[in-house]
Design a protein around this motif. Structure first.
Motif, PDB file in Angstrom:
ATOM      1  N   LEU A  36       0.861  -1.162   0.000  1.00 15.00           N
ATOM      2  CA  LEU A  36       0.000   0.000   0.000  1.00 15.00           C
ATOM      3  C   LEU A  36       0.905   1.222   0.000  1.00 15.00           C
ATOM      4  O   LEU A  36       1.846   1.303   0.794  1.00 15.00           O
ATOM      5  N   ALA A  37       0.646   2.148  -0.899  1.00 10.85           N
ATOM      6  CA  ALA A  37       1.377   3.417  -0.930  1.00 10.85           C
ATOM      7  C   ALA A  37       0.445   4.488  -0.383  1.00 10.85           C
ATOM      8  O   ALA A  37      -0.673   4.646  -0.881  1.00 10.85           O
ATOM      9  N   VAL A  38       0.892   5.193   0.652  1.00 14.74           N
ATOM     10  CA  VAL A  38       0.085   6.239   1.274  1.00 14.74           C
ATOM     11  C   VAL A  38       0.797   7.577   1.102  1.00 14.74           C
ATOM     12  O   VAL A  38       1.965   7.719   1.456  1.00 14.74           O
ATOM     13  N   LEU A  39       0.078   8.529   0.551  1.00 15.49           N
ATOM     14  CA  LEU A  39       0.584   9.883   0.368  1.00 15.49           C
ATOM     15  C   LEU A  39       0.251  10.719   1.600  1.00 15.49           C
ATOM     16  O   LEU A  39      -0.880  10.696   2.089  1.00 15.49           O
ATOM     17  N   ARG A  40       1.250  11.443   2.069  1.00 16.33           N
ATOM     18  CA  ARG A  40       1.046  12.420   3.143  1.00 16.33           C
ATOM     19  C   ARG A  40       1.377  13.801   2.607  1.00 16.33           C
ATOM     20  O   ARG A  40       2.377  13.982   1.917  1.00 16.33           O
ATOM     21  N   VAL A  41       0.525  14.752   2.932  1.00 22.29           N
ATOM     22  CA  VAL A  41       0.742  16.157   2.588  1.00 22.29           C
ATOM     23  C   VAL A  41       0.759  16.913   3.904  1.00 22.29           C
ATOM     24  O   VAL A  41      -0.223  16.863   4.661  1.00 22.29           O
ATOM     25  N   ASP A  42       1.863  17.582   4.181  1.00 20.27           N
ATOM     26  CA  ASP A  42       2.041  18.287   5.455  1.00 20.27           C
ATOM     27  C   ASP A  42       1.741  17.374   6.639  1.00 20.27           C
ATOM     28  O   ASP A  42       1.104  17.781   7.615  1.00 20.27           O
ATOM     29  N   GLY A  43       2.168  16.110   6.529  1.00 20.07           N
ATOM     30  CA  GLY A  43       2.000  15.145   7.600  1.00 20.07           C
ATOM     31  C   GLY A  43       0.647  14.474   7.665  1.00 20.07           C
ATOM     32  O   GLY A  43       0.454  13.515   8.414  1.00 20.07           O
ATOM     33  N   GLU A  44      -0.313  14.945   6.889  1.00 17.70           N
ATOM     34  CA  GLU A  44      -1.666  14.398   6.916  1.00 17.70           C
ATOM     35  C   GLU A  44      -1.867  13.414   5.755  1.00 17.70           C
ATOM     36  O   GLU A  44      -1.420  13.670   4.637  1.00 17.70           O
ATOM     37  N   ARG A  45      -2.515  12.302   6.033  1.00 20.87           N
ATOM     38  CA  ARG A  45      -2.822  11.350   4.959  1.00 20.87           C
ATOM     39  C   ARG A  45      -3.694  12.032   3.921  1.00 20.87           C
ATOM     40  O   ARG A  45      -4.688  12.673   4.252  1.00 20.87           O
ATOM     41  N   ALA A  46      -3.306  11.875   2.655  1.00 21.50           N
ATOM     42  CA  ALA A  46      -4.010  12.585   1.591  1.00 21.50           C
ATOM     43  C   ALA A  46      -4.472  11.675   0.456  1.00 21.50           C
ATOM     44  O   ALA A  46      -5.361  12.042  -0.304  1.00 21.50           O
ATOM     45  N   GLY A  47      -3.882  10.494   0.302  1.00 14.22           N
ATOM     46  CA  GLY A  47      -4.266   9.598  -0.777  1.00 14.22           C
ATOM     47  C   GLY A  47      -3.565   8.276  -0.637  1.00 14.22           C
ATOM     48  O   GLY A  47      -2.690   8.100   0.223  1.00 14.22           O
ATOM     49  N   PHE A  48      -3.952   7.343  -1.500  1.00 10.04           N
ATOM     50  CA  PHE A  48      -3.343   6.018  -1.449  1.00 10.04           C
ATOM     51  C   PHE A  48      -3.549   5.271  -2.758  1.00 10.04           C
ATOM     52  O   PHE A  48      -4.360   5.662  -3.598  1.00 10.04           O
ATOM     53  N   ALA A  49      -2.808   4.195  -2.887  1.00 11.57           N
ATOM     54  CA  ALA A  49      -2.966   3.256  -4.001  1.00 11.57           C
ATOM     55  C   ALA A  49      -2.362   1.929  -3.573  1.00 11.57           C
ATOM     56  O   ALA A  49      -1.479   1.882  -2.711  1.00 11.57           O
ATOM     57  N   PHE A  50      -2.828   0.872  -4.186  1.00 14.96           N
ATOM     58  CA  PHE A  50      -2.256  -0.450  -3.980  1.00 14.96           C
ATOM     59  C   PHE A  50      -1.367  -0.781  -5.173  1.00 14.96           C
ATOM     60  O   PHE A  50      -1.721  -0.485  -6.318  1.00 14.96           O
ATOM     61  N   VAL A  51      -0.219  -1.391  -4.905  1.00  6.51           N
ATOM     62  CA  VAL A  51       0.682  -1.866  -5.950  1.00  6.51           C
ATOM     63  C   VAL A  51       0.804  -3.362  -5.741  1.00  6.51           C
ATOM     64  O   VAL A  51       1.354  -3.821  -4.740  1.00  6.51           O
TER      65      VAL A  51
END
Length: 168
Positions: free
Chosen positions: A59-74
């Protein structure tokens, strides 16, 4: 920043579910149509999380300014002939973060993670009619095929499933 996640706790699972429902209800092409509920999305999320827990990918989780902002599965393949590539599934950015480059940051970050794993190609599909072609092409993906009418959004509204790849 995009982080690789292989162990998913209850807090993260709850956030993933909320994000997926919010993206779906904002019109995102992530497998559900509005109005989507947590009960609608939970089985699909549970299936993806089971794959990650079984070691089929990450699972790839994007953080923006420390806050979870998005994700995707690879998700990779267990077949020896296909271990050099993986599939990107359910790429999404929460609506609060859309329009600010977060999608590109998520895709670039998961691409870096896949490359670090020794993968040579990424594959994804998207629902035509959402103007996603330009986004994915600008991120280095190329269309290699489509299945006409594979996605039925509503009676009389069938969309193509578009197949794209990116050489890493």
């Amino acid at each position: 920043m995009v982080e690789r996640v292989t162990e998913i706790g209850d807090d993260l699972a709850a956030w993933l579910l909320t994000c997926w429902v919010d993206v779906s209800n904002a019109g995102g092409a992530v497998g559900f149509l509005p109005p989507a509920t947590a009960a609608d999305v939970r089985p699909a999320l549970d299936d993806h999380l089971a794959g990650v827990r079984a070691g089929a990918g990450f699972l790839a989780v994007l953080r923006v300014d420390g806050e979870r902002a998005g994700f995707a599965f690879v998700i990779g393949s267990t077949q020896p002939l296909f271990r050099h590539w993986a599939t990107v599934l359910r790429l999404q950015v929460h609506p609060r973060f859309q329009g600010r480059g977060a999608g590109r940051a998520l895709l670039d970050g998961l691409t870096d993670l896949a490359r670090a794993d020794g993968l040579e190609f990424l594959h994804l599909t998207y629902r035509d009619g959402m103007r996603l072609d330009r986004f994915y092409e600008s991120c280095g993906f190329a269309e290699v095929g489509r299945i006409p009418g594979a996605i039925r959004v509503a009676p009389g509204d069938d969309r193509d499933s578009v197949l794209m790849i990116r050489k890493l």
